[in-house]
Design a protein around this motif. Structure first.
Motif: not given
Length: 583
Positions: A399-403, A517-529
């Motif tokens: 939900d984007g509620k975490c600092p 949106k950020l937490v989805q990016l940060f939860d993607s260890p295989n994401i390309r730069w």
């Protein structure tokens, strides 16, 4: 709002990840039965082999269906029976379609629900390093000049429409008590000025309540320039330092004896005129304590103008604060020589109490859980142990509620294009496990400063133990930065964003990240730069477009000063020309 992103599956995509919604997932039967009738009794299914029904709820459902076929009259109640059956069945399930374990509601699972930022950082760090020391510094062109709409302060035009040619006789004395931290106090002061103007009351310099959280004993004059405050409002609201002796004697020299009017939050101007004004005229002095959020957003233009005048012009910090803050800004400019004296400021809300209150998991170890349980119990006795209280860290994160952690803030900024030559100023309280969590941010941005590094211990000594005065130093340094990053909301960014709009031609020059949106990016260890960087550039452009937002009827002008406190340059020039002709 869009559906869940696939970023966590490691699939490269150039489309921005969407903000997830909570949906109950569709729960399928353990074995899928093909079309066909029941046979051999209530405990068997044909076509897929015999399978026993696993619980009494399913048996009850079969009996109901059988009864409906035998007795057509029951069909009248079919919708009610269907809903009842669904509710009974869902009662055995947790949220998001996950079964409950030991009576506890299951946490959310899916993209963004797990803290994997350290793994993502480890993968992307070599690419960040490869883009360091770029020839063109991001801070020189971070904001698109074409998006600026050229707003200018024009408070005088609003407050000059007072409706009277000379200052009328006061209806009495208004005493208010401001509570909370620095910006909560600021809100109370500005609203008090507006109410005093509405009631034609003489405002006594607000009293500051000793807050149990902030524990700051500072008085008005310790934080704000009292003399300037009175002078700046002299033509619109009469302000005095303390009650006259003869008035105070009427109440046995004790302000507590003055009647305290309990005013509801967000009260309308009509309420003040109908309920408070008669008491003011009758008693000659009234108190309103507490006075936080006691005036509605929607008020007449002149009263709104008083809010503008107070917040953006009359309220300036006290001399000692202004002097040290000016030195700190100057030092930040000098350390930012590679970017033309421009720097990024961050309001980092990763203090121990903020992490505990959010109920979010980071490393998730026993030590973190133990620390957070202690803080929650110390600060909010029993609140998080109440019966029926369910803590769902994964759902909070989605939900984007975490600092945001310092690591996540750094990754976001590097993804947006700010390289390791960028100077950062971090405004924060005591960061949770500061050495551990600040290390990666310093690794990404070696030119990181705080008030403790910009000012000497001797310079900070008069402010130590006074949280509001220390916050005023942070506020000033953030105000003059080229980019301001807000990570968790609250009164500090609320007022600061509005102040920046007031100073920077209506543009906030602020990054307010979409944490869903950020937490989805940060939860993607295989994401390309390349994909990571593309998503963050889109987020920065979106913040640029949102920088010029106008105030909506239900919004606060402290955050959105246009159009109540500002007008376009053409209007400001016309006002100046008219004033010149009149003179």
């Amino acid at each position: 709002m869009h559906g869940l992103s696939r970023l966590s599956n490691g699939v490269s995509s150039l489309s921005p990840p969407s903000s997830p919604r909570h949906r109950g997932s569709r729960v399928k039967s353990p074995s899928s039965a093909p079309a066909g009738g029941y046979g051999g009794g209530a405990g068997s299914l044909r076509g897929g082999g015999r399978a026993e029904l696993k619980n009494a709820v399913e048996r009850f459902g079969c009996l109901l269906i059988s009864a409906m076929y035998r007795r057509r009259g029951v069909l009248m109640f079919a919708p009610l029976l269907y809903i009842s059956g669904i509710l009974m069945y869902m009662g055995t399930m947790g949220f998001n379609g996950v079964e409950k374990s030991s009576g506890a509601v299951a946490d959310a699972v899916g993209p963004g629900s797990v803290y994997r930022s350290p793994q993502v950082f480890e993968k992307l760090w070599p690419f960040m390093e490869a883009e360091s020391n770029r020839s063109s510094n991001m801070l020189l062109n971070v904001w698109n000049p074409k998006l600026r709409q050229g707003w200018k302060p024009c408070i005088k035009q609003t407050v000059s429409q007072s409706g009277f040619s000379e200052f009328p006789k006061s209806n009495g004395f208004l005493i208010i008590e401001a509570n909370g931290g620095l910006n909560q106090q600021r809100l109370s002061i500005c609203d008090a000025v507006a109410v005093a103007g509405l009631l034609n009351a003489t405002l006594v310099i607000p009293i500051f309540h000793l807050n149990s959280v902030w524990r700051d004993s500072s008085k008005f004059g310790d934080i704000f320039d009292e003399e300037f405050f009175i002078y700046a409002l002299r033509n619109h609201v009469n302000v005095i330092r303390e009650l006259p002796e003869d008035v105070l004697q009427q109440f046995d020299n004790n302000i507590s004896n003055i009647v305290n009017l309990r005013v509801k939050a967000w009260s309308s101007p009509k309420y003040y005129l109908d309920k408070v004004l008669p008491k003011l005229v009758e008693l000659k002095a009234v108190r309103i304590a507490p006075f936080s959020n006691r005036l509605a957003h929607a008020v007449p233009p002149y009263i709104q103008g008083l809010r503008c005048l107070c917040n953006f012009e009359a309220l300036r910090f006290s001399g000692p604060i202004r002097m040290l803050a000016a030195k700190m800004v100057d030092r930040m400019v000098k350390t930012s020589s590679k970017s033309g004296g421009r720097y990024v400021s961050i309001h980092l809300r990763f203090e121990e109490d903020m992490v505990a209150f959010s109920c979010c998991k980071y490393d998730g170890g026993e030590e973190e859980k133990h620390d957070m349980d202690i803080v929650r119990e110390r600060s909010w006795r029993g609140k998080f142990r109440r019966r029926g209280r369910v803590i769902r860290p994964g759902a909070n994160r989605v939900d984007g509620k975490c600092p945001l952690t310092p690591l996540e803030v750094g990754m976001m900024l590097r993804g947006m294009g700010f390289d390791n030559t960028t100077s950062l100023y971090v405004a924060a309280g005591k960061i949770y496990k500061v050495d551990k969590h600040m290390a990666p941010l310093k690794q990404m941005f070696p030119g990181l400063e705080t008030k403790d590094t910009l000012a000497s211990p001797e310079e900070l000594a008069p402010f130590v133990g006074h949280s509001s005065r220390l916050a005023a130093l942070d506020y000033t340094v953030c105000l003059h930065s080229e980019v301001f990053v807000t990570t968790q909301g609250g009164n500090f960014p609320h007022f600061l964003v509005g102040h920046r709009r007031y100073f920077y031609e209506g543009h906030a020059k602020t990054i307010k990240p979409d944490k869903r949106k950020l937490v989805q990016l940060f939860d993607s260890p295989n994401i390309r730069w390349q994909d990571f960087r593309h998503q963050l550039h889109d987020m920065l452009r979106h913040n640029d477009l949102k920088g010029n937002e106008l105030r909506k009827p239900s919004s606060s002008l402290y955050m959105h000063p246009m159009p109540d406190c500002m007008c376009r340059k053409s209007e400001a020039r016309a006002e100046y020309s008219n004033t010149t002709r009149s003179a």
